[in-house]
Design a protein around this motif. Structure first.
Motif, PDB file in Angstrom:
ATOM      1  N   ILE A  39      24.825  22.984  -4.987  1.00  0.00           N
ATOM      2  CA  ILE A  39      24.276  22.863  -3.604  1.00  0.00           C
ATOM      3  C   ILE A  39      24.377  24.241  -2.919  1.00  0.00           C
ATOM      4  CG2 ILE A  39      24.541  21.761  -1.488  1.00  0.00           C
ATOM      5  CD1 ILE A  39      24.075  19.641  -3.405  1.00  0.00           C
ATOM      6  N   SER A  40      23.090  24.878  -2.435  1.00  0.00           N
ATOM      7  CA  SER A  40      22.955  26.041  -1.955  1.00  0.00           C
ATOM      8  C   SER A  40      22.662  25.905  -0.497  1.00  0.00           C
ATOM      9  CB  SER A  40      21.611  26.797  -2.648  1.00  0.00           C
ATOM     10  OG  SER A  40      22.204  27.120  -3.864  1.00  0.00           O
ATOM     11  N   ILE A  41      23.369  26.639   0.410  1.00  0.00           N
ATOM     12  CA  ILE A  41      23.192  26.553   1.852  1.00  0.00           C
ATOM     13  C   ILE A  41      23.517  27.830   2.500  1.00  0.00           C
ATOM     14  CG2 ILE A  41      23.616  25.360   4.113  1.00  0.00           C
ATOM     15  CD1 ILE A  41      24.578  23.003   2.704  1.00  0.00           C
ATOM     16  N   GLU A  42      22.561  28.553   2.911  1.00  0.00           N
ATOM     17  CA  GLU A  42      22.838  29.767   3.574  1.00  0.00           C
ATOM     18  C   GLU A  42      23.359  30.805   3.018  1.00  0.00           C
ATOM     19  OE1 GLU A  42      24.721  29.218   7.588  1.00  0.00           O
ATOM     20  OE2 GLU A  42      23.069  27.782   8.192  1.00  0.00           O
ATOM     21  N   ASN A  43      22.797  30.843   1.742  1.00  0.00           N
ATOM     22  CA  ASN A  43      23.048  31.984   0.607  1.00  0.00           C
ATOM     23  C   ASN A  43      24.468  31.662  -0.155  1.00  0.00           C
ATOM     24  OD1 ASN A  43      20.857  33.360   0.909  1.00  0.00           O
ATOM     25  ND2 ASN A  43      21.469  34.488   2.725  1.00  0.00           N
ATOM     26  N   LYS A  44      25.153  30.451   0.233  1.00  0.00           N
ATOM     27  CA  LYS A  44      26.350  30.196  -0.466  1.00  0.00           C
ATOM     28  C   LYS A  44      26.248  28.992  -1.246  1.00  0.00           C
ATOM     29  CE  LYS A  44      29.696  31.771   3.045  1.00  0.00           C
ATOM     30  NZ  LYS A  44      30.690  31.495   4.033  1.00  0.00           N
ATOM     31  N   ASN A  45      26.894  28.750  -2.325  1.00  0.00           N
ATOM     32  CA  ASN A  45      26.874  27.648  -3.455  1.00  0.00           C
ATOM     33  C   ASN A  45      28.009  26.850  -3.169  1.00  0.00           C
ATOM     34  OD1 ASN A  45      24.133  28.632  -4.313  1.00  0.00           O
ATOM     35  ND2 ASN A  45      25.187  29.812  -5.782  1.00  0.00           N
ATOM     36  N   TYR A  46      28.186  25.651  -3.219  1.00  0.00           N
ATOM     37  CA  TYR A  46      29.053  24.794  -3.234  1.00  0.00           C
ATOM     38  C   TYR A  46      29.263  23.437  -4.401  1.00  0.00           C
ATOM     39  CZ  TYR A  46      29.420  26.282   1.801  1.00  0.00           C
ATOM     40  OH  TYR A  46      29.387  27.144   2.781  1.00  0.00           O
ATOM     41  N   ARG A  47      29.993  23.030  -4.484  1.00  0.00           N
ATOM     42  CA  ARG A  47      30.271  21.965  -5.431  1.00  0.00           C
ATOM     43  C   ARG A  47      31.119  21.049  -4.733  1.00  0.00           C
ATOM     44  NH1 ARG A  47      35.031  22.125  -8.573  1.00  0.00           N
ATOM     45  NH2 ARG A  47      35.558  24.414  -8.827  1.00  0.00           N
ATOM     46  N   VAL A  48      31.176  19.570  -4.950  1.00  0.00           N
ATOM     47  CA  VAL A  48      32.058  18.777  -4.245  1.00  0.00           C
ATOM     48  C   VAL A  48      32.637  17.779  -5.317  1.00  0.00           C
ATOM     49  CG1 VAL A  48      32.097  16.580  -2.839  1.00  0.00           C
ATOM     50  CG2 VAL A  48      30.396  18.655  -2.184  1.00  0.00           C
ATOM     51  N   ASP A  49      33.944  17.592  -5.201  1.00  0.00           N
ATOM     52  CA  ASP A  49      34.795  16.736  -6.016  1.00  0.00           C
ATOM     53  C   ASP A  49      35.880  15.998  -5.433  1.00  0.00           C
ATOM     54  OD1 ASP A  49      36.731  18.609  -6.032  1.00  0.00           O
ATOM     55  OD2 ASP A  49      36.210  19.701  -7.691  1.00  0.00           O
ATOM     56  N   ASN A  50      36.517  15.336  -6.251  1.00  0.00           N
ATOM     57  CA  ASN A  50      37.853  14.503  -5.573  1.00  0.00           C
ATOM     58  C   ASN A  50      39.258  15.178  -5.925  1.00  0.00           C
ATOM     59  OD1 ASN A  50      35.632  12.328  -6.218  1.00  0.00           O
ATOM     60  ND2 ASN A  50      36.320  12.172  -4.058  1.00  0.00           N
ATOM     61  N   ASN A  51      39.155  16.305  -6.337  1.00  0.00           N
ATOM     62  CA  ASN A  51      40.473  17.080  -6.821  1.00  0.00           C
ATOM     63  C   ASN A  51      41.320  17.700  -5.931  1.00  0.00           C
ATOM     64  OD1 ASN A  51      39.807  16.126  -9.524  1.00  0.00           O
ATOM     65  ND2 ASN A  51      38.690  18.172  -9.846  1.00  0.00           N
ATOM     66  N   VAL A  52      42.544  17.874  -6.176  1.00  0.00           N
ATOM     67  CA  VAL A  52      43.262  18.584  -5.282  1.00  0.00           C
ATOM     68  C   VAL A  52      44.119  19.749  -6.032  1.00  0.00           C
ATOM     69  CG1 VAL A  52      45.554  18.407  -3.883  1.00  0.00           C
ATOM     70  CG2 VAL A  52      43.917  16.252  -4.305  1.00  0.00           C
ATOM     71  N   ILE A  53      44.034  20.975  -5.339  1.00  0.00           N
ATOM     72  CA  ILE A  53      44.934  22.129  -5.736  1.00  0.00           C
ATOM     73  C   ILE A  53      46.351  22.112  -5.248  1.00  0.00           C
ATOM     74  CG2 ILE A  53      42.751  23.561  -5.692  1.00  0.00           C
ATOM     75  CD1 ILE A  53      43.810  25.074  -3.247  1.00  0.00           C
TER      76      ILE A  53
END
Length: 244
Positions: free
Chosen positions: A228-242
């Motif tokens: 997902i690209s928004i305002e020159n940034k790329n994102y991904r979405v998941d349900n994990n935890v760090i």
């Protein structure tokens, strides 16, 4: 004019004769350079011969030993293990992480009944009853595909899971229990827009969290794998935890 032509012919003859002379200086290469080239070719041949003659079982043993060494170097502690159930929306596909040290539990939505489970690799433990699946991979586990066939609301469903070997170095928590709810899985773009409306800004950290319908979504700024690209940034979405 004849003298000039004669001089040119003589010069050309002498040059050719010198080039063809094995004792000419340009035909000499330092012994050290020759020896280095010969040693390189010999080493390449020995390397190729070594790989060609390797036994398949030896390769597998080396790979298994490599996994054991990595586990020894990166020992587990309490912070890497997540004992609390991770709630995820049910869907037809998902990704989880497993490790041979632990038995993992997967709970399908309430009312679901599992009728069949197929794993692309043999598991040390694979048991299911009603809506619960318990599994533990073998020590040489690396990656597998799980196909879970179940019935929910009188409809046959299937959940395909890509199971990967957990590594402490990745910074994720190893989930012991994964609980699926019969809730719609939100589209990644919807999740990011919901975060923006709730916080008045786009996600600005490496890891960003938002709860929607009782489900925790993680938004990761990822210029390499983000879809997902928004305002020159790329994102991904998941349900994990760090844990870091």
């Amino acid at each position: 004019m004849r003298k000039i032509l004669l001089a040119i012919c003589v010069t050309s003859y002498l040059f050719c004769a010198e080039a063809n002379n094995p004792l000419a200086p340009q035909n000499f290469i330092q012994p050290k350079a020759i020896e280095q080239n010969q040693n390189k070719d010999l080493n390449d041949l020995k390397t190729n011969e070594f790989y060609l003659n390797m036994d398949v079982n030896d390769i597998r043993n080396i790979q298994s030993r490599d996994k054991e060494l990595k586990d020894a170097l990166y020992q587990f502690s309490q912070k890497e293990i997540n004992y609390k159930p991770v709630i995820r929306p049910i869907s037809s596909m998902d990704t989880i992480q497993l490790h041979p040290y632990f038995t993992h539990s997967i709970l399908l939505p309430e009312g679901a009944v599992i009728s069949y489970v197929d794993s692309s690799v043999e598991m040390a433990i694979l048991k299911y009853e009603n809506n619960m699946l318990m599994l533990r991979p073998k020590s040489n586990f690396d990656i597998a595909n799980l196909a879970i066939v179940y019935k929910l609301d009188e409809k046959n469903q299937i959940l395909n899971i890509l199971a990967e070997r957990y590594s402490v170095r990745d910074g994720e928590k190893l989930n012991q229990v994964i609980t699926y709810k019969n809730i719609e899985k939100r589209d990644p773009l919807y999740v990011i827009q919901a975060y923006r409306m709730q916080n008045g800004k786009l996600p600005d950290k490496k890891y960003n969290y938002i709860k929607i319908d009782g489900i925790d979504y993680r938004i990761v700024e990822d210029n390499q794998y983000g879809n997902i690209s928004i305002e020159n940034k790329n994102y991904r979405v998941d349900n994990n935890v760090i844990y870091k």
